[in-house]
Write an enzyme that holds these catalytic residues in place. Structure first.
Site, PDB file in Angstrom:
ATOM      1  N   HIS A   1       0.846  -1.201   0.000  1.00  0.00           N
ATOM      2  CA  HIS A   1       0.000   0.000   0.000  1.00  0.00           C
ATOM      3  C   HIS A   1       0.884   1.255   0.000  1.00  0.00           C
ATOM      4  CE1 HIS A   1      -3.847   2.097   1.538  1.00  0.00           C
ATOM      5  NE2 HIS A   1      -2.943   3.061   1.385  1.00  0.00           N
TER       6      HIS A   1
ATOM      7  N   HIS B   1       1.174   5.397  -2.049  1.00  0.00           N
ATOM      8  CA  HIS B   1       0.593   6.379  -2.980  1.00  0.00           C
ATOM      9  C   HIS B   1       1.735   6.993  -3.776  1.00  0.00           C
ATOM     10  CE1 HIS B   1      -3.483   6.625  -1.001  1.00  0.00           C
ATOM     11  NE2 HIS B   1      -2.769   6.022  -0.053  1.00  0.00           N
TER      12      HIS B   1
ATOM     13  N   GLN C   1      -9.866   9.865  -3.498  1.00  0.00           N
ATOM     14  CA  GLN C   1      -9.375  10.525  -2.277  1.00  0.00           C
ATOM     15  C   GLN C   1     -10.441  11.376  -1.586  1.00  0.00           C
ATOM     16  OE1 GLN C   1      -5.811  10.958  -0.628  1.00  0.00           O
ATOM     17  NE2 GLN C   1      -7.575  11.224   0.712  1.00  0.00           N
TER      18      GLN C   1
ATOM     19  N   HIS D   1      -9.646   2.093   1.395  1.00  0.00           N
ATOM     20  CA  HIS D   1      -9.212   2.824   2.594  1.00  0.00           C
ATOM     21  C   HIS D   1     -10.394   2.767   3.554  1.00  0.00           C
ATOM     22  CE1 HIS D   1      -5.937   4.301   0.162  1.00  0.00           C
ATOM     23  NE2 HIS D   1      -5.469   5.023   1.153  1.00  0.00           N
TER      24      HIS D   1
ATOM     25  N   GLU E   1     -10.158   4.682   8.314  1.00  0.00           N
ATOM     26  CA  GLU E   1      -8.870   5.293   8.672  1.00  0.00           C
ATOM     27  C   GLU E   1      -9.160   6.533   9.522  1.00  0.00           C
ATOM     28  OE1 GLU E   1      -6.388   6.743   5.521  1.00  0.00           O
ATOM     29  OE2 GLU E   1      -4.667   7.035   6.843  1.00  0.00           O
TER      30      GLU E   1
ATOM     31  N   ASP F   1       2.267   3.450   2.843  1.00  0.00           N
ATOM     32  CA  ASP F   1       1.219   4.431   2.642  1.00  0.00           C
ATOM     33  C   ASP F   1       1.806   5.662   1.957  1.00  0.00           C
ATOM     34  OD1 ASP F   1      -1.375   5.267   2.621  1.00  0.00           O
ATOM     35  OD2 ASP F   1      -1.368   6.070   4.658  1.00  0.00           O
TER      36      ASP F   1
HETATM   37 FE   FE2 Z   1      -3.408   5.177   1.844  1.00  0.00          FE
END
Ligand code: FE2
Length: 424
Positions: A57, A59, A152, A210, A213, A309
């Site tokens: 995971h 980005h 997002q 996601h 979180e 992440d």
């Molecule tokens: Fe993430």
């Protein structure tokens, strides 16, 4: 005639040393005292050999943008989203390609050859996704990159995002994402999961959400995702990332939930570096760690893997692409310091990651598989975790793609200068 022999490599399974023969990009022979001739030989010097690390995971579209145009001073997830929305307005394909390529180089240098990257698809032009598809294609001969269409700002945040998600999948995204805890209402969150899973079913893709979180113990979308994984039959093609709210659930609810998750086959990905950095920001003291219950899940046989992440972006001002760095934080934050537990954490950044990415049986140092491996400057998993060992040699499909010479330190404390040896 073999293309390459790696002599004297220490296996994870039993600590014995073997020779590994490679031909036409695949493992050809694995045995002690291999006598076949080869074009090239590498002496592993009894170093520990492992299948490549798996980054479950990250980005890559946001990597290396920390401070552009402003730093996230509060350290919260929400200021990170605000900073990113400012930076996102200036994205170009070349910009994304340049930063993602550099971050991939960092990861490969540390022995990572499989990467799942989430890519923000809330930009109507899909600039980041188009750029990342180019990166994926150019890296494909040596590095396996999966892309997740990641909304997002929420799937239902704007009328256009659902169509953008579908377009990203058509363009080549391997998995469909969602962010249910960031939708306007609980109902929107549930609906967003149905949309994501529906898209995955329609196009035959994986799912990686996601999920929860947040430190809010009322955020309970894992149960919805788990039920969808079960009812659609997608099961272990579905992954719940982060699930930090689980850190705050009461014992009774968590116990019931994890039993259901074990039934559905859901994979989990924790991101301990970023979870411990972003979560607990609204607590006074005691401050919660915010890492999901990886210790308990692993003990139940639920598949758990780990990710960075973020690498030097609006959500995290650190990171250099080492999965041993990620695993080191997991050992501490999840208190997985028993010897078997530490081995389990190493498993989370290798085999368990391969399971999350749905790599099948092609992953692993087995005759016939693609010749992907890492020689670590260590004797075993625990040594590698403790010393954050350098990846001396990284091999992808039989080709050396990275080499690192471990640092040499000399101390002088009155006696004659001598090199520091970190072995006990
Ligand atoms: Fe993430």
């Amino acid at each position: 005639m073999l293309d390459l022999i790696i002599r004297n490599a220490r296996l994870r399974e039993d600590g014995s040393c073997v020779d590994i023969g490679i031909s036409e990009g695949k493992f050809a022979e694995i045995t002690a005292g291999l006598s076949a001739p080869a074009h090239e030989t590498i002496d592993a010097m009894a170093c520990f050999v492992t299948p490549p690390f798996v980054e479950s995971h990250v980005h890559l579209d946001t990597a290396l943008t920390a401070g552009e145009p402003r730093w996230n001073e509060s350290g919260t997830l929400f200021e990170g989203i605000e900073r990113w929305s400012e930076r996102k307005a200036t994205l170009t394909e070349d910009d994304v390609v340049r930063r993602a390529t550099k971050a991939i180089e960092w990861e490969v240098a540390h022995g990572v050859l499989h990467i799942r990257s989430h890519v923000d698809v809330c930009d109507p032009t899909l600039t980041a996704m188009r750029a990342m598809i180019k990166v994926k294609q150019s890296m494909a001969p040596l590095v396996n990159i999966q892309l997740v269409a990641f909304p997002q700002d929420g799937i239902l945040s704007s009328d256009t995002v659902p169509a953008q998600m579908e377009e990203a999948v058509r363009l080549g995204a391997d998995a469909v994402g969602a962010i249910p805890h960031y939708e306007l209402t609980r109902e929107d969150g549930v609906e967003s999961l149905k949309i994501a899973v529906g898209l995955a079913e329609k196009y035959g893709r994986l799912v990686d959400v996601h999920c929860d979180e947040i430190d809010d113990e009322q955020s309970r979308f894992v149960e919805v995702l788990s039920a969808l994984a079960l009812r659609t039959g997608l099961r272990d093609r579905v992954t719940a990332s982060h699930t930090t709210a689980m850190h705050s659930y009461g014992g009774a609810y968590a116990s019931k939930l994890l039993r259901f998750c074990a039934r559905s086959g859901l994979n989990f990905v924790a991101n301990p570096l970023v979870n411990i950095h972003l979560q607990g920001r609204f607590d006074t003291y005691p401050k919660r760690r915010g890492v999901t219950r990886i210790k308990e899940m692993a003990a139940m046989g639920i598949n758990v893997s780990l990710g960075h992440d973020d690498i030097l972006d609006p959500w995290y001002p650190m990171g250099c692409g080492s999965m041993l760095d990620v695993a080191h934080m997991a050992v501490h934050a999840a208190q997985m310091t028993g010897r078997d537990e530490m081995r389990t954490v190493f498993h989370m950044v290798t085999d368990a990651g391969a399971r999350t990415l749905y790599l099948g049986t092609s992953y692993g140092i087995v005759v016939g598989n693609p010749a992907d491996l890492v020689l670590l400057d260590a004797v075993d998993e625990l040594d590698a975790l403790r010393r954050q060992s350098a990846a001396r040699v990284v091999i992808s499909k039989g080709r050396v793609v990275a080499r690192t010479t471990p640092a040499v330190t000399t101390v002088s404390l009155g006696g004659s200068p001598h090199g520091v040896d970190y072995a006990r």
